[in-house]
Design an enzyme around this catalytic site. Sequence first.
Site, PDB file in Angstrom:
ATOM      1  N   SER A   6       0.854  -1.196   0.000  1.00 56.82           N
ATOM      2  CA  SER A   6       0.000   0.000   0.000  1.00 56.82           C
ATOM      3  C   SER A   6       0.884   1.239   0.000  1.00 56.82           C
ATOM      4  O   SER A   6       2.061   1.165   0.374  1.00 56.82           O
ATOM      5  CB  SER A   6      -0.949  -0.009   1.201  1.00 56.82           C
ATOM      6  OG  SER A   6      -0.228  -0.191   2.398  1.00 56.82           O
ATOM      7  N   GLU A   8       1.137   5.551   0.757  1.00 51.88           N
ATOM      8  CA  GLU A   8       0.550   6.713   1.447  1.00 51.88           C
ATOM      9  C   GLU A   8       0.936   8.022   0.761  1.00 51.88           C
ATOM     10  O   GLU A   8       2.085   8.211   0.372  1.00 51.88           O
ATOM     11  CB  GLU A   8       1.045   6.709   2.903  1.00 51.88           C
ATOM     12  CG  GLU A   8       0.440   7.803   3.748  1.00 51.88           C
ATOM     13  CD  GLU A   8       0.754   7.621   5.218  1.00 51.88           C
ATOM     14  OE1 GLU A   8       0.575   6.504   5.754  1.00 51.88           O
ATOM     15  OE2 GLU A   8       1.175   8.607   5.837  1.00 51.88           O
ATOM     16  N   ASP A  99      -2.690  14.509  15.997  1.00 52.89           N
ATOM     17  CA  ASP A  99      -2.090  15.491  16.903  1.00 52.89           C
ATOM     18  C   ASP A  99      -2.823  16.805  16.713  1.00 52.89           C
ATOM     19  O   ASP A  99      -3.429  17.038  15.673  1.00 52.89           O
ATOM     20  CB  ASP A  99      -0.602  15.678  16.573  1.00 52.89           C
ATOM     21  CG  ASP A  99       0.198  14.414  16.869  1.00 52.89           C
ATOM     22  OD1 ASP A  99       0.022  13.851  17.965  1.00 52.89           O
ATOM     23  OD2 ASP A  99       0.969  13.990  15.992  1.00 52.89           O
ATOM     24  N   PHE A 206      12.687  15.288  11.135  1.00 57.59           N
ATOM     25  CA  PHE A 206      11.319  14.782  11.252  1.00 57.59           C
ATOM     26  C   PHE A 206      11.263  13.617  12.247  1.00 57.59           C
ATOM     27  O   PHE A 206      10.334  13.498  13.050  1.00 57.59           O
ATOM     28  CB  PHE A 206      10.869  14.347   9.853  1.00 57.59           C
ATOM     29  CG  PHE A 206       9.449  13.914   9.774  1.00 57.59           C
ATOM     30  CD1 PHE A 206       8.431  14.807  10.068  1.00 57.59           C
ATOM     31  CD2 PHE A 206       9.116  12.618   9.392  1.00 57.59           C
ATOM     32  CE1 PHE A 206       7.101  14.415   9.992  1.00 57.59           C
ATOM     33  CE2 PHE A 206       7.796  12.210   9.316  1.00 57.59           C
ATOM     34  CZ  PHE A 206       6.784  13.115   9.613  1.00 57.59           C
TER      35      PHE A 206
END
Length: 287
Positions: A6, A8, A99, A206
């Site tokens: 998959s 994203e 978040d 990150f």
Amino acid sequence: MAPRISFEFFPPKTEDGKQKLYATREALQRFDPAFFSVTYGAGGTTRDTTAGIVTGLKGQGVSMAPHLSFGGDDEATVLALLQRYADAGIDRIVALRGDMPSGMGAIAQLVYANELVAFIRKHFGQQFHLEVAAYPEIHPESTSYTEDIRYLKGKFDAGANSGLTQYFYNPDAYFYYIDQCEKAGIEAPIYPGIMPITNFTNLLRFSRNCGAEIPRWLVQRMEAFTDPADQRKLGEEVVTDLCETLLEGGAPGLHFYTMNLAGPTSRILDQLGMEVAAVSDESETAQ
Ligand code: FAD
């Protein structure tokens, strides 16, 4: 059984970004993914763009999965969005707590992902396959390893079907986590999240925020290069090896954080020999 693949995406901000995303989606289709997912901005900030991309591509027959969280929204807003997805024929959702965007913390409270899963099951029964987030290196806010796994189990007990992990570069972290999840009674498949390395400096920054560990040996090797092209090459080798180790060790598939780029993910999957043989018109009409 072939591993489940998959991909994203994040919702692009501009028309140009949207066209590039469509091209990326088309380029990745040859790997026959189970679905493409589209992230949801913290606090619902990309509600319309995420829904627009997901329903637009679904309308073209692409298997799509929106990410969703309550963010700062009320139940009616989340229900309306879920209904929009159901009406568009979407059958999979990535259900998250998410978040808070900075500045909103004082006026809204986050809703844990297990509560969102229960909410979706209550209102839509089994209409959606529900993916939830899992953290082999443990969620940064979590106070203990076992507690984090207990909360993951809570998401499956509430009705989630499978997990997608935060990215990591140490396969042992994933295998140990899967062992611990099994010991805690989690039987659902948990798919490793794979982050191709395109810009190592950005990745380091990150990763500090999301609690993903970059191994010391990888930092040392990357920082020995001055040319970003050399870093990218090493990154490709490292991530390809990681994927190979994960699949050989029994991972049920791979979920790629594509950053809306086809190249880095495609090169890894090509090296893994994962392209699905195209069915030619001839073989379709043969006999
Ligand atoms: P939860 O599962 O609710 O857990 C959050 C924290 O609370 C954890 O520390 C957990 O241990 C703890 N906890 C869980 N349940 C309880 C409870 N009942 N009581 C007390 N503590 C509890 N963010 C976005 O904003 N948009 C996205 O599209 C997005 N996509 C993601 C996709 C994947 C595959 C992953 C791995 C992460 C994604 N994230 C996204 C990031 C994610 O939203 C953050 O990591 C967020 O901080 C936690 O979300 P969650 O669904 O894992 O939360």
